[in-house]
Enzyme design. Structure first.
Site, mmCIF file in Angstrom:
data_model
loop_
_atom_site.group_PDB
_atom_site.id
_atom_site.type_symbol
_atom_site.label_atom_id
_atom_site.label_comp_id
_atom_site.label_asym_id
_atom_site.label_seq_id
_atom_site.Cartn_x
_atom_site.Cartn_y
_atom_site.Cartn_z
ATOM 1 N N GLU A 30 -23.055 35.715 18.811
ATOM 2 C CA GLU A 30 -22.588 34.433 18.292
ATOM 3 C C GLU A 30 -23.457 33.311 18.847
ATOM 4 O O GLU A 30 -24.085 33.447 19.903
ATOM 5 C CB GLU A 30 -21.132 34.229 18.718
ATOM 6 C CG GLU A 30 -20.485 32.973 18.171
ATOM 7 C CD GLU A 30 -18.969 32.942 18.419
ATOM 8 O OE1 GLU A 30 -18.313 32.008 17.941
ATOM 9 O OE2 GLU A 30 -18.460 33.876 19.090
ATOM 10 N N ASN A 49 -13.291 34.193 9.873
ATOM 11 C CA ASN A 49 -13.111 34.802 11.192
ATOM 12 C C ASN A 49 -11.884 34.186 11.857
ATOM 13 O O ASN A 49 -11.730 32.962 11.864
ATOM 14 C CB ASN A 49 -14.328 34.548 12.075
ATOM 15 C CG ASN A 49 -14.049 34.873 13.542
ATOM 16 O OD1 ASN A 49 -14.031 36.038 13.922
ATOM 17 N ND2 ASN A 49 -13.808 33.852 14.361
ATOM 18 N N GLU A 50 -11.021 35.026 12.386
ATOM 19 C CA GLU A 50 -9.837 34.558 13.110
ATOM 20 C C GLU A 50 -9.167 33.401 12.378
ATOM 21 O O GLU A 50 -8.897 32.336 12.962
ATOM 22 C CB GLU A 50 -10.186 34.196 14.555
ATOM 23 C CG GLU A 50 -10.609 35.405 15.371
ATOM 24 C CD GLU A 50 -10.721 35.142 16.870
ATOM 25 O OE1 GLU A 50 -10.560 33.980 17.302
ATOM 26 O OE2 GLU A 50 -10.968 36.105 17.609
ATOM 27 N N TYR A 67 -8.948 41.813 23.088
ATOM 28 C CA TYR A 67 -9.691 41.669 24.331
ATOM 29 C C TYR A 67 -8.832 42.150 25.496
ATOM 30 O O TYR A 67 -7.605 41.958 25.506
ATOM 31 C CB TYR A 67 -10.105 40.221 24.563
ATOM 32 C CG TYR A 67 -11.222 39.752 23.672
ATOM 33 C CD1 TYR A 67 -12.550 40.041 23.978
ATOM 34 C CD2 TYR A 67 -10.952 39.036 22.512
ATOM 35 C CE1 TYR A 67 -13.580 39.621 23.160
ATOM 36 C CE2 TYR A 67 -11.991 38.602 21.681
ATOM 37 C CZ TYR A 67 -13.298 38.901 22.014
ATOM 38 O OH TYR A 67 -14.317 38.494 21.193
ATOM 39 N N GLU A 111 -14.245 42.563 17.187
ATOM 40 C CA GLU A 111 -14.324 41.899 18.493
ATOM 41 C C GLU A 111 -13.463 42.677 19.471
ATOM 42 O O GLU A 111 -12.255 42.807 19.271
ATOM 43 C CB GLU A 111 -13.875 40.434 18.430
ATOM 44 C CG GLU A 111 -14.849 39.511 17.703
ATOM 45 C CD GLU A 111 -14.513 38.037 17.843
ATOM 46 O OE1 GLU A 111 -13.945 37.646 18.890
ATOM 47 O OE2 GLU A 111 -14.821 37.267 16.916
ATOM 48 N N GLN A 155 -20.054 40.594 23.856
ATOM 49 C CA GLN A 155 -21.120 40.413 22.887
ATOM 50 C C GLN A 155 -22.407 41.042 23.415
ATOM 51 O O GLN A 155 -22.429 41.532 24.536
ATOM 52 C CB GLN A 155 -21.314 38.949 22.572
ATOM 53 C CG GLN A 155 -20.118 38.292 21.893
ATOM 54 C CD GLN A 155 -20.385 36.845 21.469
ATOM 55 O OE1 GLN A 155 -21.484 36.334 21.486
ATOM 56 N NE2 GLN A 155 -19.311 36.167 21.115
#
Length: 513
Positions: free
Chosen positions: A46, A193-194, A260, A317, A366
């Site tokens: 990103e 995204n999200e 996460y 992610e 990432q």
């Protein structure tokens, strides 16, 4: 009586320490029709911190081999592990990114403020052409996330036309003027995204309607049939999955999932990347292993509306998210990478492999200098993290035939809580070689994994191991090879049974033929 009770207590404690130090695994008697998609091993970069600028891209003041500002040592390292795809430009950044600002001569590109990540100035010197050149250098497929949050249907539609149309239009003329004659034929396309958060703060119902509107104008062109990926849930938001599957169904190629692992379970103080005790170690692994339950439950909802499993679950992610390194910009999300993180990565990849009937794609967050990175750089210096070496071990599973293992594991016990100490996955490649990846998360116990090979008549060929003495161990620029893969031979064969001695805190890959 007190002396007797003390002796009994000691016996119980010692018995607990040494009980169940064996795991059993059984290879299937019949082959599976399932394949572990190589795209499970995807990466994510990103416009965030030093991911692009200072990571992939460096200036003339950094004396490393480079091509068009892209540093070749990073490219070579990622090519070695055969990364199959790279997701870009975000993340949250994707929904404030306007692609036309970052094409054409560098002097004419518009600057913007990266409001999500540190309020730094984004000069847009790395845009569509540069990203796709990078993917070409990496021999990987691009995965582009489109702007739904602050963009328009026309903006996304024009971008796809610019990328994929081999014909005459204002978009293709613009592309040719910018130095690219033929289309790139980009197929992986994220529609936002999200969208439940930084991508627009939408409800599931509202986003599902927006997805259908955007998807209509996200056109397929000859040679570039789009694989449209819808914004999916975060963690255990099962209502989001239910709504998207009910309202969109098979009009999407994939549904994303984000999860996460937070050592302290909080988005405030998440915990240090390097200074943590066994409690935080245990919590991190527990959060990581929760991925299995998440995939199982989201898949069950998807099965209800898509029993033929045409829609992929795309975990684009995932990884460990800790506090940033002391003294660094909190908006840059730069963290170190420990043996703990490698164990979580290996365990997570085993989970993805074992759910390959539904999980067709994933992206570690990432790739360089951000969160659970594969590569860390500091000007001319570069190091490969313990997580990188996991992906190096596991590349043998890419596009291999899935072999479902029957596994019984002893427990890793911490206080009153426990986790399976061993996790594993297996596959057979096109040359008939069987690979079994084994992870021992117990920080104290060596565990013998006894593998019943049945009538497969396999022989041990070789093995590799990734391990270290402490779960806080890291690679540094001063000692970049403290943790790396080395040859592993601690295997005994007795008839059709293989006994693999797994040290504490270890990832082992064995090869059988």
């Amino acid at each position: 009586m007190k002396k007797f009770n003390l002796v009994l207590l000691l016996i119980l404690v010692v018995g607990k320490l040494f009980a169940q130090t064996e795991a059993t695994l059984e290879l299937p008697s019949k082959s599976s029709d399932l394949v572990i998609s190589r795209h499970i091993y995807g990466q994510f970069s990103e416009h965030l911190g030093r991911s692009i600028y200072g990571g992939f891209v460096v200036g003339d003041d950094v004396n490393v081999p480079k091509q068009n500002r892209i540093r070749l040592d990073v490219v070579d390292a990622l090519k070695k592990i055969k990364i199959p795809n790279l997701r870009w430009p975000g993340g949250c950044f994707a929904d404030e990114y306007h692609w036309r600002d970052a094409i054409g001569p560098l002097k004419d590109r518009l600057k913007m403020i990266n409001t999500n990540w540190g309020n730094v100035t984004e000069d847009n010197s790395f845009g569509t052409h540069e990203f796709l050149d990078l993917c070409s250098m990496l021999n990987c497929e691009p995965y582009i996330a489109g702007n739904v949050g602050s963009g328009t249907v026309q903006e996304m539609s024009n971008w796809i036309e610019y990328l994929n149309l081999d014909g005459e239009s204002s978009m293709t003329e613009m592309r040719k003027q910018n130095g690219r004659d033929k289309p790139w034929n980009v197929t992986f396309w994220g529609v936002g995204n999200e969208s439940w958060g930084c991508g627009g703060d939408m409800t599931a119902q509202f986003y599902s309607d927006q997805y259908k509107r955007y998807a209509v104008y996200a056109r397929d062109y000859p040679g570039a049939k789009l694989k449209k990926i819808a914004t999916g849930p975060t963690d255990d938001d099962y209502n989001w999955t239910q709504t998207l599957m009910k309202n969109v169904g098979t009009k999407m190629w994939g549904l994303s999932l984000h999860h996460y692992s937070l050592p302290k379970g909080s988005w405030g103080d998440k915990g240090s990347a390097t200074n943590f005790d066994e409690k935080l170690y245990f919590n991190t692994l527990k959060s990581g292993l929760f991925m299995d339950e998440l995939i199982t439950k989201h898949s069950a909802i998807m099965d209800k509306y898509d029993p033929k499993r045409n829609v992929a679950l795309v975990v684009d992610e995932w990884g460990v998210w800790t506090n940033v390194e002391p003294g660094t910009n909190p908006g840059f999300l730069y963290q170190q990478n420990s043996m703990r993180d490698a164990l979580l990565a290996a365990s997570t990849l085993n989970i993805f492999n074992n759910h390959c009937e539904r999980v067709k794609m994933a992206n570690l967050a990432q790739t360089v200098n951000v969160l659970q990175a594969l590569v860390l750089t500091d000007k001319e210096k570069m190091l490969l993290t313990p997580t990188y070496y996991v992906f190096d071990l596991y590349k043998v599973h890419q596009d291999a035939q899935y072999l479902p293992l029957k596994l019984t594991s002893p427990d890793y016990v911490f206080g009153t809580a426990k986790l399976p100490a061993i996790n594993a996955s297996a596959s057979k490649d096109k040359n008939g070689v069987t690979h079994i990846s084994l992870v021992n998360i117990d920080p104290l116990k060596k565990i013998i994994a006894k593998i019943d090979m049945g009538n497969a008549n396999l022989k041990f060929q070789n093995g590799q191991i990734l391990t270290s003495e402490k779960f806080t161990d890291i690679n540094t620029f001063e000692k970049p090879y403290k943790i790396k893969n080395v040859v592993f031979k601690n295997v005994k064969i007795s008839g059709t049974q293989l006994a693999v001695a797994l040290p504490p805190l270890s990832v082992v890959m064995i090869e059988l033929k």
